[in-house]
Design an enzyme around this catalytic site. Structure first.
Site, PDB file in Angstrom:
ATOM      1  N   LYS A  85       0.795  -0.950   0.099  1.00  0.00           N
ATOM      2  CA  LYS A  85      -0.185  -0.197  -0.065  1.00  0.00           C
ATOM      3  C   LYS A  85       0.772   1.517   0.050  1.00  0.00           C
ATOM      4  O   LYS A  85       0.545   1.699  -1.041  1.00  0.00           O
ATOM      5  CB  LYS A  85      -0.870   0.172   1.135  1.00  0.00           C
ATOM      6  CG  LYS A  85      -2.067  -0.827   0.938  1.00  0.00           C
ATOM      7  CD  LYS A  85      -2.812  -0.914   2.069  1.00  0.00           C
ATOM      8  CE  LYS A  85      -4.229  -1.805   1.816  1.00  0.00           C
ATOM      9  NZ  LYS A  85      -5.260  -2.440   2.693  1.00  0.00           N
ATOM     10  N   LYS A 120     -11.686  -6.442  -3.747  1.00  0.00           N
ATOM     11  CA  LYS A 120     -12.946  -5.699  -3.665  1.00  0.00           C
ATOM     12  C   LYS A 120     -12.016  -4.527  -4.907  1.00  0.00           C
ATOM     13  O   LYS A 120     -12.887  -2.890  -5.158  1.00  0.00           O
ATOM     14  CB  LYS A 120     -13.444  -5.331  -2.738  1.00  0.00           C
ATOM     15  CG  LYS A 120     -12.419  -4.649  -1.608  1.00  0.00           C
ATOM     16  CD  LYS A 120     -12.878  -4.606  -0.165  1.00  0.00           C
ATOM     17  CE  LYS A 120     -12.403  -3.929   1.108  1.00  0.00           C
ATOM     18  NZ  LYS A 120     -13.030  -6.135   1.663  1.00  0.00           N
ATOM     19  N   LYS A 176      -5.522 -12.342  -6.846  1.00  0.00           N
ATOM     20  CA  LYS A 176      -6.536 -12.508  -5.856  1.00  0.00           C
ATOM     21  C   LYS A 176      -7.817 -11.910  -6.455  1.00  0.00           C
ATOM     22  O   LYS A 176      -7.870 -10.258  -6.647  1.00  0.00           O
ATOM     23  CB  LYS A 176      -6.284 -12.664  -4.557  1.00  0.00           C
ATOM     24  CG  LYS A 176      -6.287 -11.169  -3.638  1.00  0.00           C
ATOM     25  CD  LYS A 176      -6.716 -11.333  -2.194  1.00  0.00           C
ATOM     26  CE  LYS A 176      -6.977  -9.856  -1.579  1.00  0.00           C
ATOM     27  NZ  LYS A 176      -6.697 -10.030  -0.321  1.00  0.00           N
TER      28      LYS A 176
HETATM   29  P1  ATP Z   1      -9.548  -7.086  -0.154  1.00  0.00           P
HETATM   30  O1  ATP Z   1      -8.673  -8.022  -0.892  1.00  0.00           O
HETATM   31  O2  ATP Z   1     -11.218  -7.714  -0.963  1.00  0.00           O
HETATM   32  O3  ATP Z   1      -9.835  -5.578   0.099  1.00  0.00           O
HETATM   33  P2  ATP Z   1      -9.658  -8.043   2.691  1.00  0.00           P
HETATM   34  O4  ATP Z   1      -8.122  -8.745   2.676  1.00  0.00           O
HETATM   35  O5  ATP Z   1      -8.789  -6.132   2.691  1.00  0.00           O
HETATM   36  O6  ATP Z   1     -10.189  -7.377   0.414  1.00  0.00           O
HETATM   37  P3  ATP Z   1     -11.199  -8.171   4.326  1.00  0.00           P
HETATM   38  O7  ATP Z   1     -12.358  -8.007   4.281  1.00  0.00           O
HETATM   39  O8  ATP Z   1     -10.284  -7.436   4.887  1.00  0.00           O
HETATM   40  O9  ATP Z   1     -10.767  -8.088   3.212  1.00  0.00           O
HETATM   41  O10 ATP Z   1     -10.782  -9.806   4.427  1.00  0.00           O
HETATM   42  C1  ATP Z   1     -11.962 -10.842   5.298  1.00  0.00           C
HETATM   43  C2  ATP Z   1     -10.920 -12.351   5.048  1.00  0.00           C
HETATM   44  O11 ATP Z   1     -11.189 -12.908   3.273  1.00  0.00           O
HETATM   45  C3  ATP Z   1      -9.841 -12.475   5.529  1.00  0.00           C
HETATM   46  O12 ATP Z   1     -10.065 -13.314   6.205  1.00  0.00           O
HETATM   47  C4  ATP Z   1      -9.549 -12.399   4.546  1.00  0.00           C
HETATM   48  O13 ATP Z   1      -8.052 -13.376   3.860  1.00  0.00           O
HETATM   49  C5  ATP Z   1      -9.886 -13.154   2.793  1.00  0.00           C
HETATM   50  N1  ATP Z   1      -9.941 -12.874   1.730  1.00  0.00           N
HETATM   51  C6  ATP Z   1      -9.810 -11.475   1.169  1.00  0.00           C
HETATM   52  N2  ATP Z   1      -9.645 -12.271  -0.343  1.00  0.00           N
HETATM   53  C7  ATP Z   1      -9.691 -13.275  -0.107  1.00  0.00           C
HETATM   54  C8  ATP Z   1      -8.942 -14.270  -1.599  1.00  0.00           C
HETATM   55  N3  ATP Z   1      -9.294 -13.768  -3.282  1.00  0.00           N
HETATM   56  N4  ATP Z   1      -9.677 -15.586  -1.674  1.00  0.00           N
HETATM   57  C9  ATP Z   1      -9.965 -16.035   0.111  1.00  0.00           C
HETATM   58  N5  ATP Z   1     -10.183 -15.288   0.669  1.00  0.00           N
HETATM   59  C10 ATP Z   1      -9.432 -14.676   0.896  1.00  0.00           C
END
Ligand code: ATP
Ligand code: LTN
Length: 334
Positions: free
Chosen positions: A114, A200, A197
């Site tokens: 980031k 969002k 991956k």
């Molecule tokens: P994003 O990548 O969408 O911004 P994030 O990791 O910031 O997602 P969180 O809401 O913090 O989103 O994540 C919630 C849960 O979802 C965490 O345990 C994270 O590891 C899991 N997660 C997020 N993206 C994936 C993915 N593509 N595949 C599997 N697990 C995921």
């Protein structure tokens, strides 16, 4: 004997969770609540690191809670709460910051990615201290296990290091938690770019399946997923990342094994296969969407669930903070 304890958190940074969030994390939350003493929170304080609009944050927080309930979190079985409603998260967060080395925190890949994107002058300090607040979330509840997606592995390692360091410096206080990271579903990939991956924050939404999107939109997105060369429906993450991702989604949502699905599609093309994946996803999510919208229509009920959850969580969190304060030499109010 009492059940092992599990804790996890999810950010309310979007209107809807995506399929990666569900398969990587929330699905495990639902399974684990039956056999564990479960604490699940929506980490609204963590969401502040991306400076959300206040109205949107409030709405997204309620939508997150409604989705967790619709996806199967049962407030009778699990303690479901908002991080900001239990002040001890901030209190232990500060202690964790004082325990963490600057270099150690600088090595967190999420922070590095980031800060590289926006530059050191514009990145918030909250992004830097984010993993220490996450460590506090986990350690406050003396969690044994933490179900998350693969991307959180490094944060869990840091949490374990901090707990071990505190215990050896001040005496055994914290349970050392373990990540609960499944092989299948731990990483769901973008439908248009199956080497990244599903996220969002992707540049385009066309590879993202949102839990709350309409069946029509989700069906269209799956049918237009990028596939690989060849015609065979066969799992091969290196050579066929697109088809393998769809196989993972199909298998985890239907409960069928990958080899069983492969066998069904021998001699059939990618088109038939994608049609079948679309149907499984859409039918799985249809009742979740309906239930979420229903729950959002009754904010009084949602708030009552949150109040009960915060009260239960607070009892545990207070005990831990009192013990930590005592151990590190802070004087309790007489
Ligand atoms: P994003 O990548 O969408 O911004 P994030 O990791 O910031 O997602 P969180 O809401 O913090 O989103 O994540 C919630 C849960 O979802 C965490 O345990 C994270 O590891 C899991 N997660 C997020 N993206 C994936 C993915 N593509 N595949 C599997 N697990 C995921
Ligand atoms: N950092 C996590 C969200 C998170 C979390 C936690 C997960 C915050 N606190 C405690 C498990 C336990 C993420 O970005 N997915």
């Amino acid at each position: 004997m009492s059940q092992p304890r599990v804790l996890s958190g999810i950010q309310p940074t979007n209107g809807s969770f995506h399929l990666g969030n569900y398969l990587g994390a929330v699905k495990q939350w639902v399974d684990l609540q039956k056999s564990h003493d479960a604490f699940y929170c929506v980490v609204d304080l963590h969401a502040l690191t991306s400076s959300p609009d206040p109205k949107e944050l409030r709405q997204n927080t309620l939508t997150s809670i409604a989705q967790l309930l619709a996806l199967g979190i049962d407030p009778e079985q699990s303690t479901l709460f908002l991080q900001s409603q239990v002040a001890e998260h901030n209190q232990l967060g500060w202690i964790m910051e004082c325990l963490t080395g600057f270099g150690e925190a600088s090595r967190m890949t999420q922070f590095k990615d980031k800060s590289q994107k926006v530059g050191n002058d514009r990145i918030g300090v909250g992004v830097f201290t984010y993993p220490m607040l996450m460590a506090a979330d986990i350690l406050l509840y003396q969690a044994d296990q933490v179900p998350v997606g693969e991307d959180q592995r490094q944060h869990i390692e840091l949490t374990r290091d901090l707990a071990t360091r505190f215990n050896s410096q001040y005496g055994k206080t914290f349970t050392i938690p373990q990540g609960y990271i499944l092989k299948e579903g731990a990483k769901i990939y973008d439908l248009q770019d199956p080497t990244s991956k599903m996220s969002k924050s992707a540049e385009s939404m066309s590879g993202l399946i949102e839990i709350l999107d309409t069946p029509e939109t989700n069906s269209k997105k799956i049918k237009s997923a990028i596939t690989d060369t060849g015609r065979e429906v066969h799992f091969d993450a290196a050579e066929k990342p697109g088809i393998s991702n769809l196989l993972t989604i199909f298998s985890t949502l239907s409960g069928r094994s990958i080899s069983d699905i492969e066998a069904e599609f021998v001699g059939k093309g990618y088109g038939d296969f994608k049609g079948a994946v679309a149907e499984v996803v859409v039918e799985y999510l249809r009742p979740v969407r309906t239930k979420t919208l229903e729950l959002l229509d009754d904010p009084v009920h949602l708030n009552a669930i949150l109040k009960a959850g915060a009260e239960k969580a607070e009892v545990v969190a207070r005990k831990t903070v009192a013990e930590v304060y005592e151990r590190i030499g802070l004087i309790a109010r007489g």
